[in-house]
Design a protein around this motif. Structure first.
Motif, PDB file in Angstrom:
ATOM      1  N   LEU A  44       0.824  -1.206   0.000  1.00 37.69           N
ATOM      2  CA  LEU A  44       0.000   0.000   0.000  1.00 37.69           C
ATOM      3  C   LEU A  44       0.859   1.258   0.000  1.00 37.69           C
ATOM      4  CD1 LEU A  44      -2.824  -1.026   2.502  1.00 37.69           C
ATOM      5  CD2 LEU A  44      -3.142  -0.410   0.100  1.00 37.69           C
ATOM      6  N   ILE A  45       1.953   1.232   0.736  1.00 36.44           N
ATOM      7  CA  ILE A  45       2.848   2.390   0.772  1.00 36.44           C
ATOM      8  C   ILE A  45       3.489   2.613  -0.593  1.00 36.44           C
ATOM      9  CG2 ILE A  45       5.010   3.269   1.755  1.00 36.44           C
ATOM     10  CD1 ILE A  45       4.194   1.839   4.383  1.00 36.44           C
ATOM     11  N   VAL A  46       3.990   1.550  -1.209  1.00 35.71           N
ATOM     12  CA  VAL A  46       4.576   1.659  -2.557  1.00 35.71           C
ATOM     13  C   VAL A  46       3.542   2.195  -3.538  1.00 35.71           C
ATOM     14  CG1 VAL A  46       5.477   0.339  -4.516  1.00 35.71           C
ATOM     15  CG2 VAL A  46       6.296  -0.153  -2.203  1.00 35.71           C
ATOM     16  N   ALA A  47       2.328   1.651  -3.494  1.00 33.05           N
ATOM     17  CA  ALA A  47       1.266   2.096  -4.402  1.00 33.05           C
ATOM     18  C   ALA A  47       0.908   3.555  -4.157  1.00 33.05           C
ATOM     19  CB  ALA A  47       0.038   1.214  -4.229  1.00 33.05           C
ATOM     20  N   SER A  48       0.865   3.964  -2.888  1.00 31.51           N
ATOM     21  CA  SER A  48       0.502   5.348  -2.558  1.00 31.51           C
ATOM     22  C   SER A  48       1.509   6.345  -3.109  1.00 31.51           C
ATOM     23  CB  SER A  48       0.388   5.510  -1.034  1.00 31.51           C
ATOM     24  OG  SER A  48      -0.639   4.718  -0.514  1.00 31.51           O
ATOM     25  N   THR A 195      -6.180   4.206  -1.466  1.00 31.47           N
ATOM     26  CA  THR A 195      -4.912   3.516  -1.210  1.00 31.47           C
ATOM     27  C   THR A 195      -4.112   4.229  -0.126  1.00 31.47           C
ATOM     28  OG1 THR A 195      -4.848   2.801  -3.527  1.00 31.47           O
ATOM     29  CG2 THR A 195      -2.805   2.635  -2.282  1.00 31.47           C
ATOM     30  N   LEU A 196      -4.053   5.548  -0.188  1.00 36.49           N
ATOM     31  CA  LEU A 196      -3.305   6.336   0.792  1.00 36.49           C
ATOM     32  C   LEU A 196      -3.877   6.153   2.200  1.00 36.49           C
ATOM     33  CD1 LEU A 196      -1.152   8.450   1.500  1.00 36.49           C
ATOM     34  CD2 LEU A 196      -2.845  10.225   0.949  1.00 36.49           C
ATOM     35  N   PHE A 197      -5.191   6.238   2.338  1.00 36.58           N
ATOM     36  CA  PHE A 197      -5.802   6.072   3.665  1.00 36.58           C
ATOM     37  C   PHE A 197      -5.598   4.652   4.186  1.00 36.58           C
ATOM     38  CE2 PHE A 197      -8.837   9.670   2.397  1.00 36.58           C
ATOM     39  CZ  PHE A 197      -8.066  10.616   3.061  1.00 36.58           C
ATOM     40  N   GLY A 198      -5.642   3.668   3.290  1.00 39.20           N
ATOM     41  CA  GLY A 198      -5.348   2.300   3.695  1.00 39.20           C
ATOM     42  C   GLY A 198      -3.921   2.167   4.190  1.00 39.20           C
ATOM     43  N   PHE A 231       1.634  -2.916  -9.685  1.00 38.95           N
ATOM     44  CA  PHE A 231       0.715  -3.528 -10.651  1.00 38.95           C
ATOM     45  C   PHE A 231      -0.603  -4.007 -10.024  1.00 38.95           C
ATOM     46  CE2 PHE A 231       4.754  -3.525 -12.844  1.00 38.95           C
ATOM     47  CZ  PHE A 231       4.393  -3.129 -14.127  1.00 38.95           C
ATOM     48  N   PRO A 232      -0.601  -5.019  -9.142  1.00 39.26           N
ATOM     49  CA  PRO A 232      -1.888  -5.463  -8.605  1.00 39.26           C
ATOM     50  C   PRO A 232      -2.584  -4.448  -7.697  1.00 39.26           C
ATOM     51  CG  PRO A 232      -0.237  -7.186  -8.373  1.00 39.26           C
ATOM     52  CD  PRO A 232       0.484  -5.928  -8.717  1.00 39.26           C
ATOM     53  N   THR A 233      -1.874  -3.395  -7.264  1.00 36.71           N
ATOM     54  CA  THR A 233      -2.504  -2.405  -6.402  1.00 36.71           C
ATOM     55  C   THR A 233      -2.741  -1.096  -7.150  1.00 36.71           C
ATOM     56  OG1 THR A 233      -1.357  -3.401  -4.511  1.00 36.71           O
ATOM     57  CG2 THR A 233      -2.398  -1.269  -4.153  1.00 36.71           C
TER      58      THR A 233
END
Length: 302
Positions: A44-48, A195-198, A231-233
Motif C-alpha cells: 500500500l505504501i509503494v502504491a501510494s 490507497t493512501l488512507f489504507g 501492478f496489482p494495487t
C-alpha cells in the motif's frame, strides 16, 4: 482501435484479471522473508507513493466533500488493507492457487449485496445464470474436493480459507460503497486516496509488528513487494474503480472467476505446466459466464 479497446470494459476486465491473477504468486514470494502485515502495508505504501506522484503530474483538481473523505477511509481500510492482510496471512497456510479459487465466492456475495444496496445493479435471472456458469467453470479448473481437505489434520487451513472469503467480502462491499457514494469523483482520485488512507491506517500495525517480529529482507521478496504495489494495487485498482463506476459492482465481481483461469494460463506459459481437459472446459465456461453477464450492459456503455 486502441481507444476502443481501452473503453471496452470487458477488455479491461480481462487485463485486470491477468494482473490480479499474478498477485497471489507475488504474495507467496514476498512471504519468504516478510510477515503478512508488512506485505499488506508495504504494498500500500509503494502504491501510494506511485499514485500521489501520478496524481500530481496529472493536474487533477482535488475537491472533497466531508462525507466523501469518510467513505474513502472506509474503502481504504475495508477494501484494501484488511483484505491484503487476510490474503497474505492465509497464503502462509494454503497454496496461492487455492486462494485464487476462493476469491470466486465474490460474485455470489455481490449478486446478493448489490441487489439490496444499489439502485441500478439489481438481481436478474441472467445475472444469476451467468454467476452459476462462472462458478461451474472455476470448479472445473481446480478440483472442488480440495476446498475442504485438511490433509495435516489441522484447522488452520480452514481458518485460512475463511480468511480469503472474508477478504473477498471486503473487496465486494467496498466496491458497492464506492459505486453508491463516490461516483462523482475522478477514478484516479478514488484510487489514490483510498490507497493512501489504507496505507496510513496500516502503518501503526506495521511498526508494532516489526518491533516484535521483524521481517528479513531479500532481493526476490523486495521485488515482489514493489511489483505488488505498482501492478496489482496501483494500476489494477485504477481499472477496478473505473469498471465499477461504468458497469457496476456485479460486473466487476466476475474478475474473481477469471483469476483462476489466468493462474492456469500463467503456469502453462511461464512454467510449461500442462493444461488438462478439465481446465480447458473450465476456462471456456468462465468466459461464457462473464460474456452472458455483461452482454446487455456492454451494449449500453460501449
Amino acid at each position: 482501435m486502441l481507444n476502443r479497446l481501452i473503453s471496452n470494459n470487458f477488455f479491461l476486465l480481462v487485463i485486470l484479471s491477468s494482473i490480479w491473477g499474478s498477485a497471489f504468486i507475488a504474495i507467496k514470494i514476498s512471504l519468504f522473508t516478510f510477515n503478512p502485515i508488512a506485505v499488506a502495508s508495504l504494498r500500500l505504501i509503494v502504491a501510494s507513493v506511485f499514485l500521489l506522484i501520478f496524481l500530481y503530474l496529472s493536474n487533477n483538481k482535488i475537491i472533497f466533500e466531508k462525507n466523501e473523505i469518510y467513505i474513502l477511509i472506509i474503502v481504504g481500510v475495508v477494501g484494501n488493507f484488511i483484505p491484503f492482510f487476510l490474503i497474505s496471512w492465509a497464503e502462509q497456510h494454503i497454496q496461492s492457487n487455492i486462494a485464487g479459487l476462493l476469491m470466486s465466492i465474490g460474485p455470489i456475495m455481490t449478486l446478493v449485496l448489490a441487489h439490496f444496496f444499489t439502485k441500478d445493479d439489481k438481481f436478474t435471472l441472467i445475472k444469476f445464470i451467468s454467476v452459476l456458469i462462472g462458478l461451474a467453470g472455476t470448479l472445473f479448473i481446480i478440483d472442488f474436493r480440495n476446498f475442504f481437505e485438511l490433509n495435516d489434520g489441522s484447522s488452520i487451513r480452514l481458518v485460512a480459507k475463511v480468511s480469503v472469503i472474508l477478504a473477498a467480502f471486503g473487496y465486494m462491499i467496498s466496491n458497492i460503497i464506492a459505486y453508491n457514494k463516490l461516483r462523482k469523483l475522478n477514478t484516479l482520485v478514488i484510487t489514490t486516496f483510498a490507497t493512501l488512507f489504507g496505507a496510513i491506517f496500516s502503518i501503526p500495525f506495521l511498526i508494532y509488528y516489526e518491533l516484535s517480529n521483524p521481517s528479513s529482507v531479500s532481493f526476490n521478496s523486495t521485488l515482489a513487494i514493489i511489483y505488488l504495489g505498482l501492478f496489482p494495487t496501483a494500476i489494477a485498482f485504477q481499472f477496478r474503480y473505473h469498471i465499477t463506476k461504468k458497469s457496476g459492482p456485479i460486473f466487476l465481481s466476475y474478475v474473481a472467476y477469471l483469476i483462476p483461469a489466468f493462474a492456469v494460463l500463467w503456469g502453462f506459459i511461464i512454467l510449461n505446466e500442462k493444461i488438462n481437459y478439465n481446465s480447458l472446459i473450465g476456462i471456456i465456461l468462465v468466459l461464457i459466464g462473464v460474456y452472458i453477464g455483461q452482454r446487455k450492459l456492454m451494449d449500453k456503455v460501449a
